[in-house]
Enzyme design. Sequence first.
Site, PDB file in Angstrom:
ATOM      1  NE  ARG A  88      23.305  61.161 144.040  1.00 36.54           N
ATOM      2  CZ  ARG A  88      24.598  61.444 144.220  1.00 36.54           C
ATOM      3  NH1 ARG A  88      25.527  60.618 143.832  1.00 36.54           N
ATOM      4  NH2 ARG A  88      24.939  62.579 144.791  1.00 36.54           N
ATOM      5  NE  ARG A 144      24.876  68.228 145.056  1.00 37.52           N
ATOM      6  CZ  ARG A 144      26.062  68.376 145.645  1.00 37.52           C
ATOM      7  NH1 ARG A 144      26.446  69.549 146.086  1.00 37.52           N
ATOM      8  NH2 ARG A 144      26.847  67.355 145.797  1.00 37.52           N
TER       9      ARG A 144
HETATM   10  P1  AMP Z   1      28.257  63.641 144.149  1.00 38.65           P
HETATM   11  O1  AMP Z   1      29.667  64.105 143.977  1.00 38.65           O
HETATM   12  O2  AMP Z   1      28.131  62.165 144.389  1.00 38.65           O
HETATM   13  O3  AMP Z   1      27.475  64.448 145.142  1.00 38.65           O
HETATM   14  O4  AMP Z   1      27.538  63.886 142.732  1.00 38.65           O
HETATM   15  C1  AMP Z   1      27.484  65.167 142.139  1.00 38.65           C
HETATM   16  C2  AMP Z   1      26.373  65.212 141.099  1.00 38.65           C
HETATM   17  O5  AMP Z   1      26.607  64.228 140.069  1.00 38.65           O
HETATM   18  C3  AMP Z   1      24.987  64.895 141.612  1.00 38.65           C
HETATM   19  O6  AMP Z   1      24.371  66.016 142.216  1.00 38.65           O
HETATM   20  C4  AMP Z   1      24.289  64.455 140.333  1.00 38.65           C
HETATM   21  O7  AMP Z   1      23.970  65.555 139.509  1.00 38.65           O
HETATM   22  C5  AMP Z   1      25.367  63.669 139.627  1.00 38.65           C
HETATM   23  N1  AMP Z   1      25.330  62.249 140.048  1.00 38.65           N
HETATM   24  C6  AMP Z   1      26.294  61.577 140.758  1.00 38.65           C
HETATM   25  N2  AMP Z   1      25.946  60.302 140.960  1.00 38.65           N
HETATM   26  C7  AMP Z   1      24.721  60.142 140.380  1.00 38.65           C
HETATM   27  C8  AMP Z   1      23.819  59.052 140.269  1.00 38.65           C
HETATM   28  N3  AMP Z   1      24.076  57.860 140.824  1.00 38.65           N
HETATM   29  N4  AMP Z   1      22.663  59.270 139.599  1.00 38.65           N
HETATM   30  C9  AMP Z   1      22.380  60.443 139.041  1.00 38.65           C
HETATM   31  N5  AMP Z   1      23.170  61.519 139.122  1.00 38.65           N
HETATM   32  C10 AMP Z   1      24.338  61.377 139.786  1.00 38.65           C
END
Ligand code: AMP
Length: 200
Positions: A88, A144
């Site tokens: 990310r 986000r």
């Molecule tokens: P997601 O389910 O992929 O939308 O991830 C939920 C949350 O997890 C994100 O809003 C971040 O806080 C954290 N997160 C997930 N993947 C990453 C990543 N590659 N780098 C940093 N934070 C992450």
Amino acid sequence: MRLLIMGPPGAGKGTQAKLIAEHYGIPAISTGDMFRAMKTADTPLAQQVREIMNSGGYVSDEITNQIVAERLAQSDCDAGFLLDGYPRTTAQVNTLDAVLDKRGTPLDVVLSLLADEDAVVARLLKRAETEGRADDNEETIRVRQHVYAEQTAPLLDVYRSRELLVEVDGLGEIDEVSERVFTALDSAVGGRDGSPVTRN
Ligand code: AMP
């Protein structure tokens, strides 16, 4: 097959990731799921992850890179993998490059799920109601989207310039989108190495 799935929060990455993984017989690795599982523990690290996730920001590159490198070292990733929600940031791209380089296993394709912002925000608000995810309140959703646009959307250009990017319209019924995805992946990967892709 070794691939990434990218797209704004709410584009349906998690749903499509599971279908792709099942279809091609590879593990789907979601850093978001890993952090959600991790944040329930009673440790300082869990507390830190909880606070970051609830704010809509990103967990540090150091922690994120470490959990992904450990996961990729597990034997079920030998046959391929799908990374959902990682990388990310530019630092994560660089670390992933180094990890894959060391394994001698470059990415085959990067799938970008396209969806417009109004549609994804509406979808996330609905999910907040039905699944009650703590990181799905309206303010966090807006943060986000913003963090994604600033830090992660630019990574698409990196993979485009490497000719790995395949873009698929993420709007529509789940099965409709997954058919589009399978067709696009088969033609991208099959076309690239000249051999047909094995489907499960
Ligand atoms: P997601 O389910 O992929 O939308 O991830 C939920 C949350 O997890 C994100 O809003 C971040 O806080 C954290 N997160 C997930 N993947 C990453 C990543 N590659 N780098 C940093 N934070 C992450």
